[in-house]
Design a protein around this motif. Sequence first.
Motif, PDB file in Angstrom:
ATOM      1  N   MET A   1      -1.590   1.837  -9.021  1.00  0.00           N
ATOM      2  CA  MET A   1      -2.783   1.259  -8.633  1.00  0.00           C
ATOM      3  C   MET A   1      -3.195   0.470  -9.451  1.00  0.00           C
ATOM      4  SD  MET A   1      -3.169   3.318  -5.961  1.00  0.00           S
ATOM      5  CE  MET A   1      -2.644   4.732  -5.227  1.00  0.00           C
TER       6      MET A   1
ATOM      7  N   ARG B   1     -11.500   5.362  -4.003  1.00  0.00           N
ATOM      8  CA  ARG B   1     -11.718   6.341  -4.950  1.00  0.00           C
ATOM      9  C   ARG B   1     -13.230   6.314  -5.315  1.00  0.00           C
ATOM     10  NH1 ARG B   1      -7.010   3.757  -7.167  1.00  0.00           N
ATOM     11  NH2 ARG B   1      -8.521   2.581  -8.990  1.00  0.00           N
TER      12      ARG B   1
ATOM     13  N   SER C   1       1.007  -1.279  -0.075  1.00  0.00           N
ATOM     14  CA  SER C   1      -0.106   0.112   0.049  1.00  0.00           C
ATOM     15  C   SER C   1       1.110   1.089   0.123  1.00  0.00           C
ATOM     16  CB  SER C   1      -0.784   0.148   1.217  1.00  0.00           C
ATOM     17  OG  SER C   1      -1.807   1.140   1.295  1.00  0.00           O
TER      18      SER C   1
ATOM     19  N   ALA D   1       2.406   1.635  -3.356  1.00  0.00           N
ATOM     20  CA  ALA D   1       1.324   2.192  -4.408  1.00  0.00           C
ATOM     21  C   ALA D   1       0.927   3.453  -4.392  1.00  0.00           C
ATOM     22  CB  ALA D   1      -0.004   1.197  -4.302  1.00  0.00           C
TER      23      ALA D   1
ATOM     24  N   VAL E   1      -4.956  -3.365  -4.346  1.00  0.00           N
ATOM     25  CA  VAL E   1      -5.636  -2.629  -5.619  1.00  0.00           C
ATOM     26  C   VAL E   1      -7.006  -2.343  -5.183  1.00  0.00           C
ATOM     27  CG1 VAL E   1      -6.246  -2.808  -8.022  1.00  0.00           C
ATOM     28  CG2 VAL E   1      -3.717  -3.344  -7.047  1.00  0.00           C
TER      29      VAL E   1
ATOM     30  N   TYR F   1      -7.851   0.633  -2.921  1.00  0.00           N
ATOM     31  CA  TYR F   1      -7.793   2.022  -3.326  1.00  0.00           C
ATOM     32  C   TYR F   1      -9.097   2.206  -4.292  1.00  0.00           C
ATOM     33  CZ  TYR F   1      -3.347   3.259  -1.390  1.00  0.00           C
ATOM     34  OH  TYR F   1      -2.022   3.422  -0.528  1.00  0.00           O
TER      35      TYR F   1
END
Length: 388
Positions: free
Chosen positions: A43, A81, A34, A37, A74, A77
Amino acid sequence: MKIVVPVKLLPSPDAAQALRDELAGCNAGANYVSEVAFVNGTMREYALRKLVYAELRERGIKSAAAQQLIRRVVDAYATLRANIRAGNLGKKDSKARAKAESKPVVFRKDAAQAYDHRNMGWDIDVQTVAITTMSGRLRGIPFVCSPQQLKTLAQYRKGEADLLCKDGTWYLYATCDVPEADQCEPAGFIGVDLGIVNIATASSGYQAAGRKLNQYRKRQLGLRKKLQKKGTKSAKRLLKKQRRKESRRAKDINHCISKAIVTEAERTARGISLEELKGIRERVRLRKPQRVALHSWAFAQLGDFIAYKARRAGVPLVYVDPAYSSKECAECGHIDRFNRIDQARFICRGCGVVAHADRNASRVLARRGQAVWDAGRKSHVPATRPQV
């Protein structure tokens, strides 16, 4: 239809320690991934794997577990978003959104880790599993579950299973792909009115009273306040023991209620009409004591249980707008805010009918469900013959 079947693991002390080390190592690896990234702004799974896979393998994490935790980062995240786009973390200048965007996603030391056929195996006949950990392959770990769960695992298990430790007890949450039954053509609908005094009232006559549960929740709230105020070691130990007890009881009650409603609908070949309650906590304005009751009960969970049980049984399910359902007369359709005399009594100002308020609301919802179904129903009129 995908459902999750939880099974309880019974590992030996050595195996339990190996599982704890596995979760701790995988989640430490997930935090490393994490951070990489976040710093690099990478991502995408394939690009991120190039940056971190070698380091994860050097830490002792097995190949399949390394790929799964990269995918988990992944997905985390992507979820972040999506929440930002949906406004769940506030506006652009809000503190919650700024805090979420300013640092990497963090995983707890005991967060769940996914396993699939590459690093886990099931032996349903003897009820054991084998799990590949950083310490090696753990074979013959016994598990226990109900006969129905065992049958579901044997027939429909497919995909990943999540390893999780709750209060020192180990569980595997296995994904099963259960086929949906063919939907029948309903001969009417059963309306379900959800509430606090009566958890669920169906137009078929079924009613789940909430008095006993509300009294239990009130006692639990008082007990928690008393123990938190005391603050001794024994009080904290008892608080830990009571943890999630109320949620388990509410979940069991929701299962019983949903099963009774779906069974009745299946027996009478009718559909189910549910209230669309999304956003109810934001829409409704209540006094403080009522707020506690509203925010404590899992209405969404009960709706989800009814939905998935209905799909398994082939029972049609529709969602309707609950607006004014408590003020509308099921007999004549007259809407008046004075129709609802109190919590339990309904007297129509139009036709004079007297009814139980929740029962009347469930009949209104049943009628609305039939209207929704008719609006979306395919035409059964035979095709006209061409003129010769």
